[in-house]
Design a protein around this motif. Structure first.
Motif, PDB file in Angstrom:
ATOM      1  N   LEU A  63       1.122  -1.227  -0.133  1.00 14.37           N
ATOM      2  CA  LEU A  63       0.079   0.210  -0.141  1.00 14.37           C
ATOM      3  C   LEU A  63       0.958   0.708  -0.101  1.00 14.37           C
ATOM      4  O   LEU A  63       0.647   2.070  -0.866  1.00 14.37           O
ATOM      5  CB  LEU A  63      -0.742   0.088   1.591  1.00 14.37           C
ATOM      6  CG  LEU A  63      -1.963   1.520   1.293  1.00 14.37           C
ATOM      7  CD1 LEU A  63      -2.461   0.791  -0.016  1.00 14.37           C
ATOM      8  CD2 LEU A  63      -3.192   0.932   2.225  1.00 14.37           C
ATOM      9  N   GLU A  64       1.703   1.038   1.052  1.00  9.55           N
ATOM     10  CA  GLU A  64       2.991   2.685   0.421  1.00  9.55           C
ATOM     11  C   GLU A  64       3.206   2.392  -0.061  1.00  9.55           C
ATOM     12  O   GLU A  64       3.639   3.669  -1.206  1.00  9.55           O
ATOM     13  CB  GLU A  64       3.834   2.215   2.297  1.00  9.55           C
ATOM     14  CG  GLU A  64       4.636   3.327   1.882  1.00  9.55           C
ATOM     15  CD  GLU A  64       6.110   2.664   2.331  1.00  9.55           C
ATOM     16  OE1 GLU A  64       6.747   3.848   2.741  1.00  9.55           O
ATOM     17  OE2 GLU A  64       6.372   1.835   2.998  1.00  9.55           O
ATOM     18  N   ARG A  67       0.904   4.290  -2.290  1.00 12.45           N
ATOM     19  CA  ARG A  67       1.098   5.414  -1.981  1.00 12.45           C
ATOM     20  C   ARG A  67       1.398   6.305  -2.464  1.00 12.45           C
ATOM     21  O   ARG A  67       1.128   8.180  -3.229  1.00 12.45           O
ATOM     22  CB  ARG A  67       0.629   5.679  -0.707  1.00 12.45           C
ATOM     23  CG  ARG A  67      -1.222   5.004   0.119  1.00 12.45           C
ATOM     24  CD  ARG A  67      -0.943   4.700   1.359  1.00 12.45           C
ATOM     25  NE  ARG A  67      -2.468   5.080   1.835  1.00 12.45           N
ATOM     26  CZ  ARG A  67      -2.408   4.626   3.195  1.00 12.45           C
ATOM     27  NH1 ARG A  67      -1.261   4.264   4.179  1.00 12.45           N
ATOM     28  NH2 ARG A  67      -3.573   4.575   4.234  1.00 12.45           N
ATOM     29  N   GLU A  68       2.884   6.782  -2.331  1.00 12.33           N
ATOM     30  CA  GLU A  68       4.197   6.615  -2.560  1.00 12.33           C
ATOM     31  C   GLU A  68       4.358   7.128  -4.135  1.00 12.33           C
ATOM     32  O   GLU A  68       5.334   8.224  -4.144  1.00 12.33           O
ATOM     33  CB  GLU A  68       5.286   6.861  -1.791  1.00 12.33           C
ATOM     34  CG  GLU A  68       4.343   6.935   0.321  1.00 12.33           C
ATOM     35  CD  GLU A  68       3.811   8.105   0.064  1.00 12.33           C
ATOM     36  OE1 GLU A  68       4.549   8.628   0.077  1.00 12.33           O
ATOM     37  OE2 GLU A  68       3.485   8.191   1.763  1.00 12.33           O
ATOM     38  N   SER A  73      -5.103   5.188  -9.046  1.00 14.14           N
ATOM     39  CA  SER A  73      -6.190   5.981  -8.412  1.00 14.14           C
ATOM     40  C   SER A  73      -7.155   5.325  -7.712  1.00 14.14           C
ATOM     41  O   SER A  73      -8.059   5.443  -6.662  1.00 14.14           O
ATOM     42  CB  SER A  73      -7.182   7.207  -9.104  1.00 14.14           C
ATOM     43  OG  SER A  73      -7.734   6.032 -10.082  1.00 14.14           O
ATOM     44  N   ARG A  95      -7.089  -1.836   6.708  1.00 18.18           N
ATOM     45  CA  ARG A  95      -5.795  -0.700   6.031  1.00 18.18           C
ATOM     46  C   ARG A  95      -6.797  -0.177   4.690  1.00 18.18           C
ATOM     47  O   ARG A  95      -6.348   0.780   3.514  1.00 18.18           O
ATOM     48  CB  ARG A  95      -4.481  -1.354   4.646  1.00 18.18           C
ATOM     49  CG  ARG A  95      -4.455  -1.365   6.108  1.00 18.18           C
ATOM     50  CD  ARG A  95      -3.163  -2.551   5.630  1.00 18.18           C
ATOM     51  NE  ARG A  95      -1.928  -2.882   6.748  1.00 18.18           N
ATOM     52  CZ  ARG A  95      -2.280  -3.362   7.955  1.00 18.18           C
ATOM     53  NH1 ARG A  95      -3.131  -4.594   8.179  1.00 18.18           N
ATOM     54  NH2 ARG A  95      -1.024  -3.921   8.524  1.00 18.18           N
ATOM     55  N   TRP A 257      -8.739  -0.605  -2.882  1.00 21.59           N
ATOM     56  CA  TRP A 257      -8.402   0.319  -2.062  1.00 21.59           C
ATOM     57  C   TRP A 257      -8.514   1.575  -3.217  1.00 21.59           C
ATOM     58  O   TRP A 257      -8.434   1.975  -4.135  1.00 21.59           O
ATOM     59  CB  TRP A 257      -7.057   0.217  -1.947  1.00 21.59           C
ATOM     60  CG  TRP A 257      -6.737   1.563  -1.197  1.00 21.59           C
ATOM     61  CD1 TRP A 257      -6.723   1.685   0.266  1.00 21.59           C
ATOM     62  CD2 TRP A 257      -5.959   2.474  -1.078  1.00 21.59           C
ATOM     63  NE1 TRP A 257      -6.317   3.526   0.256  1.00 21.59           N
ATOM     64  CE2 TRP A 257      -5.414   3.548  -0.796  1.00 21.59           C
ATOM     65  CE3 TRP A 257      -5.116   2.496  -2.807  1.00 21.59           C
ATOM     66  CZ2 TRP A 257      -5.234   4.932  -0.804  1.00 21.59           C
ATOM     67  CZ3 TRP A 257      -4.915   3.881  -3.065  1.00 21.59           C
ATOM     68  CH2 TRP A 257      -4.268   4.537  -2.300  1.00 21.59           C
ATOM     69  N   ARG A 259      -7.845   5.688  -4.146  1.00 17.40           N
ATOM     70  CA  ARG A 259      -7.428   6.940  -2.681  1.00 17.40           C
ATOM     71  C   ARG A 259      -8.317   7.563  -2.748  1.00 17.40           C
ATOM     72  O   ARG A 259      -8.908   8.560  -3.516  1.00 17.40           O
ATOM     73  CB  ARG A 259      -6.818   7.756  -4.350  1.00 17.40           C
ATOM     74  CG  ARG A 259      -5.134   8.372  -3.684  1.00 17.40           C
ATOM     75  CD  ARG A 259      -4.608   9.210  -4.610  1.00 17.40           C
ATOM     76  NE  ARG A 259      -3.614   8.122  -5.039  1.00 17.40           N
ATOM     77  CZ  ARG A 259      -2.377   7.201  -4.473  1.00 17.40           C
ATOM     78  NH1 ARG A 259      -2.013   8.356  -3.524  1.00 17.40           N
ATOM     79  NH2 ARG A 259      -1.263   6.869  -5.801  1.00 17.40           N
TER      80      ARG A 259
END
Length: 259
Positions: A63-64, A67-68, A73, A95, A257, A259
């Motif tokens: 997930l990191e 995200r980063e 999206s 999460r 997931w 964003r």
């Protein structure tokens, strides 16, 4: 017999074989982290550690990554019901991943799907031969699945066709309108071809049209040397595939997931 089909599925169709049309792929331990066109992330694997703490760490790290380090999206983590993955679903939910509807993983011999089908009068089954055919097919799917993003999916299909990617879109047409559709996607380096995207307008169901589309795709698969067919099947199409000899070897549930 079912065990042999599930083994073939696990050995040939998981991991790198799932990443058609990816923009970027990275490995994270046992995971493949893929970025597709349309800002969509995808996570898959052949197997996971049997330790719940290690699985939790993998979920955090994956997930990191998205995200980063990417512009995704949304991210889909594709789970399978037969995997040994202690605590995975709880970790995903904690999460912010949301479980979508489970689907049946269907596998079987391509030859079992070939059949003579009497179509309703005025219905023609054929390959999609133009960009207009592709867009009309995805618009119809958008109606069936209540999918507001069908236009972006259609344009991605057009790009994939123009890039020479090996896939075929088949449609059933009545009075100039697409009433049913489905894709065939041979998987390079395997015995498999996948049948995907099956959809039929409600008023045309139960009349043999989807069965005919399935038969034609199986014939093409056999001509390409593919002896096995796989599909992640909704409850609409699962009974049709079962009548053709495909069997449910497991389930798959996407966790998404956003964003």
């Amino acid at each position: 017999m079912h065990e042999d089909l599930l083994q073939a599925y696990d050995d040939q169709l998981r991991g790198a074989a799932e990443l058609h049309g990816e923009v970027d792929v990275e490995r994270l331990g046992p995971l493949w982290l893929a970025q597709f066109r349309g800002d969509r992330g995808f996570i898959t694997y052949r197997s996971l550690p049997a330790d719940a703490r290690e699985i939790a760490d993998l979920v955090d790290a994956a997930l990191e990554h998205f995200r980063e380090r990417t512009a995704a999206s949304s991210v889909e983590w594709k789970t399978r019901g037969h995997d040994l993955a202690p605590g995975l679903e709880d970790e995903l939910l904690e999460r912010g991943f949301v479980a979508e509807e489970p689907e049946s993983i269907m596998v079987g011999r391509a030859e079992g799907l070939v059949a003579d089908v009497d179509l309703p009068q005025g219905v023609e089954v054929r390959r999609a031969s133009s960009v207009e055919d592709i867009r009309a097919s995805y618009e119809m799917q958008g109606i069936v699945f209540d999918d507001p993003d069908w236009r972006s999916r259609a344009e991605d299909a057009v790009r994939r066709r123009e890039s020479g990617e090996q896939q075929e879109l088949w449609i059933a047409v009545a009075d100039g309108a697409v009433v049913s559709t489905g894709r065939l996607e041979p998987v390079e380096g395997t015995d498999f071809a996948g049948i995907w995207g099956g959809a039929t307008l409600p008023e045309w169901r139960g009349r043999g049209i989807y069965r005919a589309l399935t038969s034609r795709r199986a014939e093409v698969a056999l001509a390409l040397g593919k002896t096995l067919i796989n599909s992640d099947s909704t409850e609409f199409s699962r009974p049709i595939l079962e009548r053709s000899g495909l069997v449910k070897v497991s389930t798959t549930t996407p966790y998404v997931w956003t964003r």
